[in-house]
Structures are given as structure tokens and as C-alpha cells.
Design a protein around this motif. Structure first.
Motif, mmCIF file in Angstrom:
data_model
loop_
_atom_site.group_PDB
_atom_site.id
_atom_site.type_symbol
_atom_site.label_atom_id
_atom_site.label_comp_id
_atom_site.label_asym_id
_atom_site.label_seq_id
_atom_site.Cartn_x
_atom_site.Cartn_y
_atom_site.Cartn_z
ATOM 1 N N ALA A 1 16.237 -17.863 21.849
ATOM 2 C CA ALA A 1 15.987 -18.422 23.181
ATOM 3 C C ALA A 1 14.501 -18.385 23.512
ATOM 4 O O ALA A 1 13.953 -19.341 24.072
ATOM 5 C CB ALA A 1 16.786 -17.657 24.239
ATOM 6 N N GLY A 2 13.837 -17.294 23.169
ATOM 7 C CA GLY A 2 12.397 -17.208 23.401
ATOM 8 C C GLY A 2 11.608 -18.210 22.592
ATOM 9 O O GLY A 2 10.643 -18.805 23.071
ATOM 10 N N ILE B 1 6.852 -19.317 24.453
ATOM 11 C CA ILE B 1 6.406 -18.690 25.697
ATOM 12 C C ILE B 1 7.515 -17.773 26.222
ATOM 13 O O ILE B 1 7.248 -16.731 26.803
ATOM 14 C CB ILE B 1 6.024 -19.759 26.742
ATOM 15 C CG1 ILE B 1 4.827 -20.548 26.226
ATOM 16 C CG2 ILE B 1 5.720 -19.133 28.090
ATOM 17 C CD1 ILE B 1 4.505 -21.786 27.022
ATOM 18 N N GLY B 2 8.754 -18.147 25.969
ATOM 19 C CA GLY B 2 9.877 -17.329 26.393
ATOM 20 C C GLY B 2 9.922 -15.962 25.731
ATOM 21 O O GLY B 2 10.532 -15.036 26.246
ATOM 22 N N LEU B 3 9.233 -15.829 24.584
ATOM 23 C CA LEU B 3 9.177 -14.526 23.927
ATOM 24 C C LEU B 3 8.469 -13.490 24.796
ATOM 25 O O LEU B 3 8.731 -12.292 24.659
ATOM 26 C CB LEU B 3 8.492 -14.636 22.567
ATOM 27 C CG LEU B 3 9.271 -15.378 21.487
ATOM 28 C CD1 LEU B 3 8.428 -15.515 20.231
ATOM 29 C CD2 LEU B 3 10.578 -14.681 21.173
ATOM 30 N N ALA B 4 7.603 -13.946 25.679
ATOM 31 C CA ALA B 4 6.923 -13.019 26.587
ATOM 32 C C ALA B 4 7.923 -12.349 27.527
ATOM 33 O O ALA B 4 7.649 -11.272 28.069
ATOM 34 C CB ALA B 4 5.858 -13.762 27.396
ATOM 35 N N ILE B 5 9.065 -12.961 27.713
ATOM 36 C CA ILE B 5 10.117 -12.369 28.543
ATOM 37 C C ILE B 5 11.179 -11.698 27.677
ATOM 38 O O ILE B 5 11.577 -10.561 27.938
ATOM 39 C CB ILE B 5 10.771 -13.451 29.437
ATOM 40 C CG1 ILE B 5 9.749 -13.984 30.417
ATOM 41 C CG2 ILE B 5 11.988 -12.894 30.160
ATOM 42 C CD1 ILE B 5 10.190 -15.219 31.154
ATOM 43 N N THR B 6 11.626 -12.381 26.623
ATOM 44 C CA THR B 6 12.759 -11.866 25.854
ATOM 45 C C THR B 6 12.406 -10.654 24.993
ATOM 46 O O THR B 6 13.238 -9.758 24.843
ATOM 47 C CB THR B 6 13.366 -12.963 24.965
ATOM 48 O OG1 THR B 6 12.388 -13.451 24.055
ATOM 49 C CG2 THR B 6 13.917 -14.098 25.806
ATOM 50 N N PRO C 1 10.028 -8.120 25.500
ATOM 51 C CA PRO C 1 10.032 -6.875 26.278
ATOM 52 C C PRO C 1 11.429 -6.502 26.770
ATOM 53 O O PRO C 1 11.777 -5.317 26.820
ATOM 54 C CB PRO C 1 9.095 -7.168 27.454
ATOM 55 C CG PRO C 1 8.216 -8.256 26.972
ATOM 56 C CD PRO C 1 9.059 -9.079 26.042
ATOM 57 N N LEU C 2 12.233 -7.493 27.119
ATOM 58 C CA LEU C 2 13.600 -7.226 27.540
ATOM 59 C C LEU C 2 14.393 -6.584 26.397
ATOM 60 O O LEU C 2 15.110 -5.599 26.596
ATOM 61 C CB LEU C 2 14.267 -8.525 27.987
ATOM 62 C CG LEU C 2 15.724 -8.442 28.428
ATOM 63 C CD1 LEU C 2 15.832 -7.611 29.694
ATOM 64 C CD2 LEU C 2 16.272 -9.834 28.664
ATOM 65 N N GLY D 1 13.132 -4.925 23.854
ATOM 66 C CA GLY D 1 12.571 -3.591 23.628
ATOM 67 C C GLY D 1 13.094 -2.571 24.622
ATOM 68 O O GLY D 1 13.437 -1.445 24.259
ATOM 69 N N HIS D 2 13.150 -2.961 25.874
ATOM 70 C CA HIS D 2 13.664 -2.069 26.915
ATOM 71 C C HIS D 2 15.136 -1.756 26.668
ATOM 72 O O HIS D 2 15.569 -0.600 26.770
ATOM 73 C CB HIS D 2 13.470 -2.709 28.289
ATOM 74 C CG HIS D 2 13.926 -1.865 29.427
ATOM 75 N ND1 HIS D 2 13.262 -0.725 29.809
ATOM 76 C CD2 HIS D 2 14.995 -1.989 30.257
ATOM 77 C CE1 HIS D 2 13.898 -0.180 30.835
ATOM 78 N NE2 HIS D 2 14.953 -0.923 31.129
ATOM 79 N N ALA D 3 15.902 -2.756 26.326
ATOM 80 C CA ALA D 3 17.318 -2.550 26.046
ATOM 81 C C ALA D 3 17.512 -1.694 24.794
ATOM 82 O O ALA D 3 18.437 -0.884 24.726
ATOM 83 C CB ALA D 3 18.015 -3.895 25.889
ATOM 84 N N THR D 4 16.626 -1.845 23.816
ATOM 85 C CA THR D 4 16.696 -1.029 22.604
ATOM 86 C C THR D 4 16.485 0.441 22.933
ATOM 87 O O THR D 4 17.142 1.319 22.377
ATOM 88 C CB THR D 4 15.672 -1.516 21.563
ATOM 89 O OG1 THR D 4 15.994 -2.859 21.198
ATOM 90 C CG2 THR D 4 15.675 -0.642 20.323
#
Length: 113
Positions: A81-82, A88-93, A95-96, A98-101
Motif C-alpha cells: 500500500a505504501g 510516499i505512503g511508506l512514510a506512513i506505513t 512507522p506504523l 514498526g510501532h505495531a512490531t
């Protein structure tokens, strides 16, 4: 180029090559995921070596195969999706993910002490 596409997608040998190529890629991806699923958060959380973190990650994945397979699929969907959003969507997906990991690591691995 057309000859390459025809030979790959429309011949028995080309389709056999694709099957083996995809199986090999899936195997390598599964090993990479199993080795890194909780290794990085563990290295950040505890004073241990890389070998122990990777071994613990493999063990955690083997003890939770179905859940970790779902987690790997979710990470693939987030990454695709990113990328689909012109990277550009990788800037959102990312970190998301990583946080979920980190939260997945905390749920799977017992705290020190």
C-alpha cells in the motif's frame, strides 16, 4: 521483450520456472521474517547479542506460526500500500508497522525479570 514474456508466461518451462522462482522467494522471505520478527525490538530492549535475538525470533515464530503468518501478510499489505502511493505512503506505513512490531514483540516475549 515480447519473446521473453511469451517464453516465461506461455510455455510449460516458463511456468515451471515461475513456480520454482516464487517458491524460492517465499522460502527466503519466510526465513528473513522468522529471523527478524522480534529480533530488532529485542536488541533495542535488552542487552543481548544478535545471535540470541535471531534465535529467539525464530523460536517465537515457530511457536506462533499462524499468528506470525498473519502478521507477515499484514506487513506485506502495508508495504505494498505504501509503494502503491508512489512510495510516499511508506512514510506512513513503515512507522506504523514498526510501532505495531514493538507491540507484537511485547505481547510475544516475556519481560526481563
Amino acid at each position: 521483450m515480447q519473446g521473453l514474456l511469451n517464453a516465461t508466461f506461455f510455455t510449460a518451462d516458463g511456468l515451471l520456472f515461475l513456480v520454482f522462482f516464487l517458491a524460492l522467494g517465499a522460502g527466503v522471505a519466510a526465513l528473513a521474517f522468522a529471523g527478524g520478527a522480534v529480533a530488532l525490538p529485542m536488541l533495542l530492549d535488552r542487552p543481548i547479542g544478535m545471535g540470541e535475538a535471531v534465535a529467539t525470533s525464530f523460536t517465537a515464530v515457530m511457536l506462533n506460526v499462524r499468528t506470525m503468518a498473519l502478521w507477515a501478510a499484514i506487513l506485506v499489505v502495508l508495504t505494498v500500500a505504501g509503494m502503491a502511493a508512489l512510495y510516499i505512503g511508506l512514510a506512513i506505513t513503515l512507522p506504523l508497522a514498526g510501532h505495531a512490531t514493538w507491540h507484537a514483540y511485547r505481547a510475544v516475549i516475556k519481560p526481563d525479570g
